[in-house]
Design a protein around this motif. Sequence first.
Motif, PDB file in Angstrom:
ATOM      1  N   GLY A  40      -7.587   8.436   3.968  1.00 50.39           N
ATOM      2  CA  GLY A  40      -7.049   7.193   3.302  1.00 50.39           C
ATOM      3  C   GLY A  40      -6.582   5.885   4.060  1.00 50.39           C
ATOM      4  N   GLY A  41      -5.839   5.984   4.622  1.00 50.25           N
ATOM      5  CA  GLY A  41      -4.936   5.837   5.358  1.00 50.25           C
ATOM      6  C   GLY A  41      -3.400   4.927   4.798  1.00 50.25           C
ATOM      7  N   ASP A  42      -3.270   5.486   3.678  1.00 48.46           N
ATOM      8  CA  ASP A  42      -2.013   5.342   2.741  1.00 48.46           C
ATOM      9  C   ASP A  42      -1.207   6.235   2.397  1.00 48.46           C
ATOM     10  OD1 ASP A  42      -3.155   5.970   0.868  1.00 48.46           O
ATOM     11  OD2 ASP A  42      -3.391   3.772  -0.104  1.00 48.46           O
ATOM     12  N   GLY A  43      -0.015   5.877   1.894  1.00 51.04           N
ATOM     13  CA  GLY A  43       0.917   6.556   1.722  1.00 51.04           C
ATOM     14  C   GLY A  43       1.778   5.510   0.615  1.00 51.04           C
ATOM     15  N   VAL A  44       2.545   6.300  -0.030  1.00 49.93           N
ATOM     16  CA  VAL A  44       2.927   5.144  -1.313  1.00 49.93           C
ATOM     17  C   VAL A  44       4.668   6.783  -2.127  1.00 49.93           C
ATOM     18  CG1 VAL A  44       4.090   4.923  -3.465  1.00 49.93           C
ATOM     19  CG2 VAL A  44       1.988   4.670  -2.393  1.00 49.93           C
ATOM     20  N   PHE A  45       5.539   6.019  -1.536  1.00 52.08           N
ATOM     21  CA  PHE A  45       7.315   6.890  -0.690  1.00 52.08           C
ATOM     22  C   PHE A  45       7.884   6.601  -1.950  1.00 52.08           C
ATOM     23  CE2 PHE A  45       6.172   6.999   3.094  1.00 52.08           C
ATOM     24  CZ  PHE A  45       5.748   8.322   4.169  1.00 52.08           C
ATOM     25  N   THR A  46       8.518   7.103  -3.553  1.00 50.88           N
ATOM     26  CA  THR A  46       8.697   6.510  -4.700  1.00 50.88           C
ATOM     27  C   THR A  46      10.451   6.696  -4.834  1.00 50.88           C
ATOM     28  OG1 THR A  46       6.594   6.073  -5.672  1.00 50.88           O
ATOM     29  CG2 THR A  46       8.496   6.469  -7.793  1.00 50.88           C
ATOM     30  N   TYR A  47      11.105   6.512  -4.867  1.00 50.76           N
ATOM     31  CA  TYR A  47      12.605   7.107  -5.196  1.00 50.76           C
ATOM     32  C   TYR A  47      13.077   6.582  -6.873  1.00 50.76           C
ATOM     33  CZ  TYR A  47      17.745   7.442  -5.852  1.00 50.76           C
ATOM     34  OH  TYR A  47      19.292   7.174  -5.982  1.00 50.76           O
ATOM     35  N   THR A  48      13.301   7.364  -7.624  1.00 49.51           N
ATOM     36  CA  THR A  48      13.924   7.477  -8.996  1.00 49.51           C
ATOM     37  C   THR A  48      16.013   7.112  -9.021  1.00 49.51           C
ATOM     38  OG1 THR A  48      11.983   7.830  -9.891  1.00 49.51           O
ATOM     39  CG2 THR A  48      13.431   7.729 -11.470  1.00 49.51           C
ATOM     40  N   SER A  49      16.282   6.230  -9.424  1.00 47.04           N
ATOM     41  CA  SER A  49      18.149   6.203  -9.195  1.00 47.04           C
ATOM     42  C   SER A  49      18.104   7.151 -10.590  1.00 47.04           C
ATOM     43  CB  SER A  49      18.078   5.522  -9.585  1.00 47.04           C
ATOM     44  OG  SER A  49      18.018   4.813 -10.385  1.00 47.04           O
ATOM     45  N   ASP A  50      19.367   7.407 -10.921  1.00 42.43           N
ATOM     46  CA  ASP A  50      19.339   8.360 -12.281  1.00 42.43           C
ATOM     47  C   ASP A  50      19.581   7.166 -13.704  1.00 42.43           C
ATOM     48  OD1 ASP A  50      19.992  10.530 -10.835  1.00 42.43           O
ATOM     49  OD2 ASP A  50      22.140  10.105 -10.507  1.00 42.43           O
ATOM     50  N   SER A  51      19.480   5.798 -13.211  1.00 43.28           N
ATOM     51  CA  SER A  51      20.633   5.020 -14.099  1.00 43.28           C
ATOM     52  C   SER A  51      18.758   4.443 -14.242  1.00 43.28           C
ATOM     53  CB  SER A  51      20.451   3.792 -13.201  1.00 43.28           C
ATOM     54  OG  SER A  51      20.039   3.245 -12.546  1.00 43.28           O
ATOM     55  N   GLY A  52      17.741   5.150 -13.613  1.00 39.89           N
ATOM     56  CA  GLY A  52      15.798   4.402 -14.026  1.00 39.89           C
ATOM     57  C   GLY A  52      15.264   3.402 -12.987  1.00 39.89           C
ATOM     58  N   ASP A  53      16.451   2.908 -12.168  1.00 40.11           N
ATOM     59  CA  ASP A  53      15.603   2.209 -10.955  1.00 40.11           C
ATOM     60  C   ASP A  53      14.954   2.250 -10.180  1.00 40.11           C
ATOM     61  OD1 ASP A  53      17.211   0.317 -12.030  1.00 40.11           O
ATOM     62  OD2 ASP A  53      18.896   0.582 -10.222  1.00 40.11           O
ATOM     63  N   THR A  54      14.025   1.391  -9.938  1.00 40.76           N
ATOM     64  CA  THR A  54      12.383   2.431  -8.651  1.00 40.76           C
ATOM     65  C   THR A  54      11.896   1.843  -7.450  1.00 40.76           C
ATOM     66  OG1 THR A  54      11.105   1.713 -10.200  1.00 40.76           O
ATOM     67  CG2 THR A  54      11.971   3.709 -11.014  1.00 40.76           C
ATOM     68  N   ALA A  55      11.843   2.619  -6.790  1.00 40.72           N
ATOM     69  CA  ALA A  55      11.510   1.586  -5.534  1.00 40.72           C
ATOM     70  C   ALA A  55      10.281   2.196  -4.973  1.00 40.72           C
ATOM     71  CB  ALA A  55      12.501   1.633  -4.398  1.00 40.72           C
ATOM     72  N   ASP A  56       9.999   2.011  -4.200  1.00 40.46           N
ATOM     73  CA  ASP A  56       8.465   1.802  -3.262  1.00 40.46           C
ATOM     74  C   ASP A  56       8.072   1.557  -2.212  1.00 40.46           C
ATOM     75  OD1 ASP A  56       7.245   3.759  -6.378  1.00 40.46           O
ATOM     76  OD2 ASP A  56       6.705   1.742  -7.190  1.00 40.46           O
ATOM     77  N   LEU A  57       8.175   2.309  -1.508  1.00 43.85           N
ATOM     78  CA  LEU A  57       7.269   1.996  -0.640  1.00 43.85           C
ATOM     79  C   LEU A  57       6.620   2.132   0.048  1.00 43.85           C
ATOM     80  CD1 LEU A  57       9.078   0.527   2.645  1.00 43.85           C
ATOM     81  CD2 LEU A  57       8.829   2.372   3.527  1.00 43.85           C
ATOM     82  N   THR A  58       5.151   1.311   0.068  1.00 46.00           N
ATOM     83  CA  THR A  58       3.477   1.646   0.451  1.00 46.00           C
ATOM     84  C   THR A  58       3.444   1.228   1.723  1.00 46.00           C
ATOM     85  OG1 THR A  58       3.604   1.078  -1.718  1.00 46.00           O
ATOM     86  CG2 THR A  58       1.487   1.237  -0.574  1.00 46.00           C
ATOM     87  N   VAL A  59       3.080   2.146   2.338  1.00 47.59           N
ATOM     88  CA  VAL A  59       2.132   2.226   4.160  1.00 47.59           C
ATOM     89  C   VAL A  59       1.224   2.566   3.860  1.00 47.59           C
ATOM     90  CG1 VAL A  59       4.439   2.751   5.156  1.00 47.59           C
ATOM     91  CG2 VAL A  59       2.669   4.597   4.119  1.00 47.59           C
ATOM     92  N   LEU A  60       0.462   1.344   4.689  1.00 51.25           N
ATOM     93  CA  LEU A  60      -1.033   1.152   4.791  1.00 51.25           C
ATOM     94  C   LEU A  60      -1.656   0.799   5.266  1.00 51.25           C
ATOM     95  CD1 LEU A  60      -4.155   0.468   3.131  1.00 51.25           C
ATOM     96  CD2 LEU A  60      -3.310  -1.437   2.689  1.00 51.25           C
ATOM     97  N   GLU A  61      -2.301   1.810   6.842  1.00 49.65           N
ATOM     98  CA  GLU A  61      -2.875   1.267   7.710  1.00 49.65           C
ATOM     99  C   GLU A  61      -4.363   1.309   8.363  1.00 49.65           C
ATOM    100  OE1 GLU A  61      -4.656   3.224  11.066  1.00 49.65           O
ATOM    101  OE2 GLU A  61      -6.042   3.646   9.445  1.00 49.65           O
TER     102      GLU A  61
END
Length: 146
Positions: A38-59
């Motif tokens: 499908g040409g994509d991916g999502v890397f998700t991080y959730t911290s101990d305090s509930g902060d979230t970060a997503d890095l999405t790649v789309l080819e």
Amino acid sequence: MSSFECYFLDCEVDTAPDLRSYADFFLNYQPSLWRRGGGDGVFTYTSDSGDTADLTVLESEPFGISVRYNIRSGGVRQGHEYYSVANLETINQVEDVGDDQFAPVGSFLKPETAWQAVEDFFANPLEKSERIEWINSDEVAWPTSS
């Protein structure tokens, strides 16, 4: 407890990612391998305090790989969204690059450069990579539907 979840191409959800398993897709770029999933991916991080970060790649074979970074503080409904910048002159040219996935043409990087953002995300997920340029998605002239 902080955690990563990776949704990449057609692979199973990876909750214990080994960065090397993703490197080849970027460093030895082959569009056919990306197309299979499908040409994509999502890397998700959730911290101990509930902060979230997503890095999405789309080819997209004609353009390269677009990278989008989202970060949201724990308990906050809306966060901040940024796109990689490869060419500011085409950043406001938004295209459907497949399956109703719209992205600014100027955000598509060479695969090796996109890989730097992925590496940096795994090293420090709550900060945007400093090795590539970013633009806030609010600064992109998104098309309006009529």
